[in-house]
Design a protein around this motif. Structure first.
Motif, PDB file in Angstrom:
ATOM      1  N   LEU A  68       5.452  16.639  -1.227  1.00  0.00           N
ATOM      2  CA  LEU A  68       4.625  15.443  -1.255  1.00  0.00           C
ATOM      3  C   LEU A  68       5.283  14.348  -0.426  1.00  0.00           C
ATOM      4  CD1 LEU A  68       3.664  15.259  -5.043  1.00  0.00           C
ATOM      5  CD2 LEU A  68       2.589  16.572  -3.210  1.00  0.00           C
ATOM      6  N   SER A  69       4.446  13.556   0.203  1.00  0.00           N
ATOM      7  CA  SER A  69       4.924  12.399   0.962  1.00  0.00           C
ATOM      8  C   SER A  69       4.228  11.147   0.452  1.00  0.00           C
ATOM      9  CB  SER A  69       4.634  12.553   2.458  1.00  0.00           C
ATOM     10  OG  SER A  69       5.260  13.693   2.991  1.00  0.00           O
ATOM     11  N   CYS A  70       4.896  10.029   0.571  1.00  0.00           N
ATOM     12  CA  CYS A  70       4.302   8.740   0.213  1.00  0.00           C
ATOM     13  C   CYS A  70       4.726   7.735   1.270  1.00  0.00           C
ATOM     14  CB  CYS A  70       4.761   8.300  -1.163  1.00  0.00           C
ATOM     15  SG  CYS A  70       4.260   6.615  -1.602  1.00  0.00           S
ATOM     16  N   ALA A  71       3.749   7.260   2.020  1.00  0.00           N
ATOM     17  CA  ALA A  71       4.007   6.278   3.067  1.00  0.00           C
ATOM     18  C   ALA A  71       3.727   4.883   2.522  1.00  0.00           C
ATOM     19  CB  ALA A  71       3.141   6.564   4.278  1.00  0.00           C
ATOM     20  N   ALA A  72       4.683   3.999   2.706  1.00  0.00           N
ATOM     21  CA  ALA A  72       4.558   2.636   2.192  1.00  0.00           C
ATOM     22  C   ALA A  72       4.318   1.651   3.329  1.00  0.00           C
ATOM     23  CB  ALA A  72       5.821   2.245   1.435  1.00  0.00           C
ATOM     24  N   SER A  73       3.497   0.665   3.058  1.00  0.00           N
ATOM     25  CA  SER A  73       3.279  -0.418   4.013  1.00  0.00           C
ATOM     26  C   SER A  73       3.123  -1.718   3.236  1.00  0.00           C
ATOM     27  CB  SER A  73       2.040  -0.156   4.871  1.00  0.00           C
ATOM     28  OG  SER A  73       0.883  -0.054   4.067  1.00  0.00           O
ATOM     29  N   GLY A  74       3.336  -2.813   3.939  1.00  0.00           N
ATOM     30  CA  GLY A  74       3.213  -4.112   3.297  1.00  0.00           C
ATOM     31  C   GLY A  74       4.404  -4.493   2.448  1.00  0.00           C
ATOM     32  N   VAL A  75       5.497  -3.728   2.580  1.00  0.00           N
ATOM     33  CA  VAL A  75       6.703  -3.998   1.818  1.00  0.00           C
ATOM     34  C   VAL A  75       7.911  -3.893   2.719  1.00  0.00           C
ATOM     35  CG1 VAL A  75       5.772  -3.124  -0.347  1.00  0.00           C
ATOM     36  CG2 VAL A  75       7.015  -1.576   1.160  1.00  0.00           C
ATOM     37  N   THR A  76       8.981  -4.542   2.315  1.00  0.00           N
ATOM     38  CA  THR A  76      10.278  -4.285   2.927  1.00  0.00           C
ATOM     39  C   THR A  76      10.829  -3.067   2.217  1.00  0.00           C
ATOM     40  OG1 THR A  76      10.598  -6.642   3.347  1.00  0.00           O
ATOM     41  CG2 THR A  76      12.541  -5.211   3.456  1.00  0.00           C
ATOM     42  N   PHE A  77      10.671  -1.917   2.835  1.00  0.00           N
ATOM     43  CA  PHE A  77      10.866  -0.637   2.157  1.00  0.00           C
ATOM     44  C   PHE A  77      12.249  -0.524   1.530  1.00  0.00           C
ATOM     45  CE2 PHE A  77       9.377   3.421   1.093  1.00  0.00           C
ATOM     46  CZ  PHE A  77      10.316   4.392   1.403  1.00  0.00           C
ATOM     47  N   THR A  78      13.253  -1.039   2.220  1.00  0.00           N
ATOM     48  CA  THR A  78      14.611  -0.895   1.709  1.00  0.00           C
ATOM     49  C   THR A  78      14.898  -1.827   0.534  1.00  0.00           C
ATOM     50  OG1 THR A  78      15.340  -2.369   3.480  1.00  0.00           O
ATOM     51  CG2 THR A  78      15.604   0.000   3.839  1.00  0.00           C
ATOM     52  N   SER A  79      13.939  -2.651   0.168  1.00  0.00           N
ATOM     53  CA  SER A  79      14.092  -3.503  -1.005  1.00  0.00           C
ATOM     54  C   SER A  79      13.575  -2.829  -2.271  1.00  0.00           C
ATOM     55  CB  SER A  79      13.345  -4.831  -0.816  1.00  0.00           C
ATOM     56  OG  SER A  79      13.906  -5.580   0.237  1.00  0.00           O
ATOM     57  N   PHE A  80      13.003  -1.644  -2.104  1.00  0.00           N
ATOM     58  CA  PHE A  80      12.337  -1.010  -3.231  1.00  0.00           C
ATOM     59  C   PHE A  80      12.931   0.343  -3.578  1.00  0.00           C
ATOM     60  CE2 PHE A  80       8.577  -3.495  -4.309  1.00  0.00           C
ATOM     61  CZ  PHE A  80       8.572  -4.415  -3.279  1.00  0.00           C
ATOM     62  N   GLY A 138      -2.630   8.579  -5.761  1.00  0.00           N
ATOM     63  CA  GLY A 138      -2.404   9.901  -6.334  1.00  0.00           C
ATOM     64  C   GLY A 138      -2.837  11.037  -5.430  1.00  0.00           C
ATOM     65  N   THR A 139      -2.201  12.174  -5.619  1.00  0.00           N
ATOM     66  CA  THR A 139      -2.567  13.397  -4.897  1.00  0.00           C
ATOM     67  C   THR A 139      -2.527  14.558  -5.886  1.00  0.00           C
ATOM     68  OG1 THR A 139      -2.101  14.764  -2.944  1.00  0.00           O
ATOM     69  CG2 THR A 139      -0.188  13.886  -4.115  1.00  0.00           C
ATOM     70  N   GLN A 140      -3.543  15.405  -5.816  1.00  0.00           N
ATOM     71  CA  GLN A 140      -3.678  16.489  -6.781  1.00  0.00           C
ATOM     72  C   GLN A 140      -2.779  17.661  -6.408  1.00  0.00           C
ATOM     73  OE1 GLN A 140      -5.789  16.807  -9.686  1.00  0.00           O
ATOM     74  NE2 GLN A 140      -4.519  18.629  -9.984  1.00  0.00           N
ATOM     75  N   VAL A 141      -2.044  18.147  -7.390  1.00  0.00           N
ATOM     76  CA  VAL A 141      -1.255  19.373  -7.243  1.00  0.00           C
ATOM     77  C   VAL A 141      -1.775  20.365  -8.284  1.00  0.00           C
ATOM     78  CG1 VAL A 141       1.013  20.422  -7.508  1.00  0.00           C
ATOM     79  CG2 VAL A 141       0.783  18.221  -6.336  1.00  0.00           C
ATOM     80  N   THR A 142      -2.172  21.522  -7.819  1.00  0.00           N
ATOM     81  CA  THR A 142      -2.669  22.563  -8.714  1.00  0.00           C
ATOM     82  C   THR A 142      -1.856  23.834  -8.487  1.00  0.00           C
ATOM     83  OG1 THR A 142      -4.904  21.641  -8.634  1.00  0.00           O
ATOM     84  CG2 THR A 142      -4.664  23.893  -9.461  1.00  0.00           C
ATOM     85  N   VAL A 143      -1.274  24.342  -9.565  1.00  0.00           N
ATOM     86  CA  VAL A 143      -0.453  25.544  -9.489  1.00  0.00           C
ATOM     87  C   VAL A 143      -1.167  26.648 -10.261  1.00  0.00           C
ATOM     88  CG1 VAL A 143       1.812  26.551  -9.863  1.00  0.00           C
ATOM     89  CG2 VAL A 143       1.598  24.099  -9.405  1.00  0.00           C
ATOM     90  N   SER A 144      -1.519  27.697  -9.571  1.00  0.00           N
ATOM     91  CA  SER A 144      -2.224  28.807 -10.214  1.00  0.00           C
ATOM     92  C   SER A 144      -1.238  29.858 -10.702  1.00  0.00           C
ATOM     93  CB  SER A 144      -3.203  29.438  -9.228  1.00  0.00           C
ATOM     94  OG  SER A 144      -2.519  30.000  -8.125  1.00  0.00           O
ATOM     95  N   SER A 145      -1.613  30.518 -11.786  1.00  0.00           N
ATOM     96  CA  SER A 145      -0.720  31.542 -12.368  1.00  0.00           C
ATOM     97  C   SER A 145      -0.981  32.914 -11.767  1.00  0.00           C
ATOM     98  CB  SER A 145      -0.913  31.580 -13.881  1.00  0.00           C
ATOM     99  OG  SER A 145      -2.260  31.839 -14.190  1.00  0.00           O
ATOM    100  N   GLN A 156       0.846  -1.185   0.000  1.00  0.00           N
ATOM    101  CA  GLN A 156       0.000   0.000   0.000  1.00  0.00           C
ATOM    102  C   GLN A 156       0.884   1.239   0.000  1.00  0.00           C
ATOM    103  OE1 GLN A 156      -2.818   0.280   3.239  1.00  0.00           O
ATOM    104  NE2 GLN A 156      -4.151   1.643   2.086  1.00  0.00           N
ATOM    105  N   LEU A 157       0.601   2.149  -0.923  1.00  0.00           N
ATOM    106  CA  LEU A 157       1.313   3.413  -1.028  1.00  0.00           C
ATOM    107  C   LEU A 157       0.287   4.529  -0.879  1.00  0.00           C
ATOM    108  CD1 LEU A 157       3.540   2.610  -4.151  1.00  0.00           C
ATOM    109  CD2 LEU A 157       4.163   2.375  -1.744  1.00  0.00           C
ATOM    110  N   VAL A 158       0.508   5.429   0.063  1.00  0.00           N
ATOM    111  CA  VAL A 158      -0.458   6.492   0.326  1.00  0.00           C
ATOM    112  C   VAL A 158       0.244   7.836   0.235  1.00  0.00           C
ATOM    113  CG1 VAL A 158      -2.098   7.456   1.970  1.00  0.00           C
ATOM    114  CG2 VAL A 158      -1.800   4.970   1.822  1.00  0.00           C
ATOM    115  N   GLU A 159      -0.159   8.616  -0.771  1.00  0.00           N
ATOM    116  CA  GLU A 159       0.415   9.943  -0.970  1.00  0.00           C
ATOM    117  C   GLU A 159      -0.344  10.991  -0.159  1.00  0.00           C
ATOM    118  OE1 GLU A 159       0.459   8.009  -5.205  1.00  0.00           O
ATOM    119  OE2 GLU A 159      -0.881   8.111  -3.469  1.00  0.00           O
ATOM    120  N   SER A 160       0.360  12.050   0.166  1.00  0.00           N
ATOM    121  CA  SER A 160      -0.246  13.199   0.821  1.00  0.00           C
ATOM    122  C   SER A 160       0.590  14.425   0.505  1.00  0.00           C
ATOM    123  CB  SER A 160      -0.332  12.980   2.340  1.00  0.00           C
ATOM    124  OG  SER A 160       0.955  12.812   2.890  1.00  0.00           O
ATOM    125  N   GLY A 161       0.021  15.598   0.812  1.00  0.00           N
ATOM    126  CA  GLY A 161       0.777  16.824   0.646  1.00  0.00           C
ATOM    127  C   GLY A 161       0.415  17.658  -0.568  1.00  0.00           C
ATOM    128  N   GLY A 162      -0.475  17.132  -1.398  1.00  0.00           N
ATOM    129  CA  GLY A 162      -0.888  17.920  -2.555  1.00  0.00           C
ATOM    130  C   GLY A 162      -1.759  19.096  -2.141  1.00  0.00           C
TER     131      GLY A 162
END
Length: 124
Positions: A20-32, A117-124, A3-9
């Protein structure tokens, strides 16, 4: 189960920054290796950055070099994307990806895992 969960958008003005951050679970993180992609409306999904399992190697798309920085904290099973000098054309949904090698992630091969996914919107 991986499971990969993004945040920060969010919404930011041109020239601003987001992390942006992405928290991983269910994996041996250092293998990826961990990466970031983005998908803007009407465009193909595109590679943004990848960081090796140790954090010692990073690859960036040309359009973010010097503006975005990928990093990871293996103790927290988290990967980050610091985005500075944001432009309206950076507006997209940003996805976290995990794979057994940087090459696998960069090429988005079949054994790549994806966040929601996490939405990033940049206004001009």
């Amino acid at each position: 189960q991986v499971q990969l969960v993004e945040s920060g958008g969010g919404l930011v003005q041109a020239g601003g920054s987001l992390r942006l951050s992405c928290a991983a679970s269910g994996v041996t993180f250092t293998s990826f290796a961990m990466g970031w992609f983005r998908h803007a409306p009407g465009k193909e999904r595109e590679f943004v950055a990848v960081i090796s399992w140790s954090g010692g190697s990073t690859i960036y798309a040309d359009f973010v070099k010097g503006r975005f920085t990928a990093s990871r904290d293996n103790a927290k099973n988290t990967v980050y994307l610091q985005m500075n000098s944001l432009k309206p054309e950076d507006t997209a949904v940003y996805y976290c990806a995990a794979g057994p090698s940087s090459r696998t992630v960069l090429l988005a091969r079949g054994d790549t895992y994806w966040g929601q996914g996490t939405q990033v919107t940049v206004s001009s």
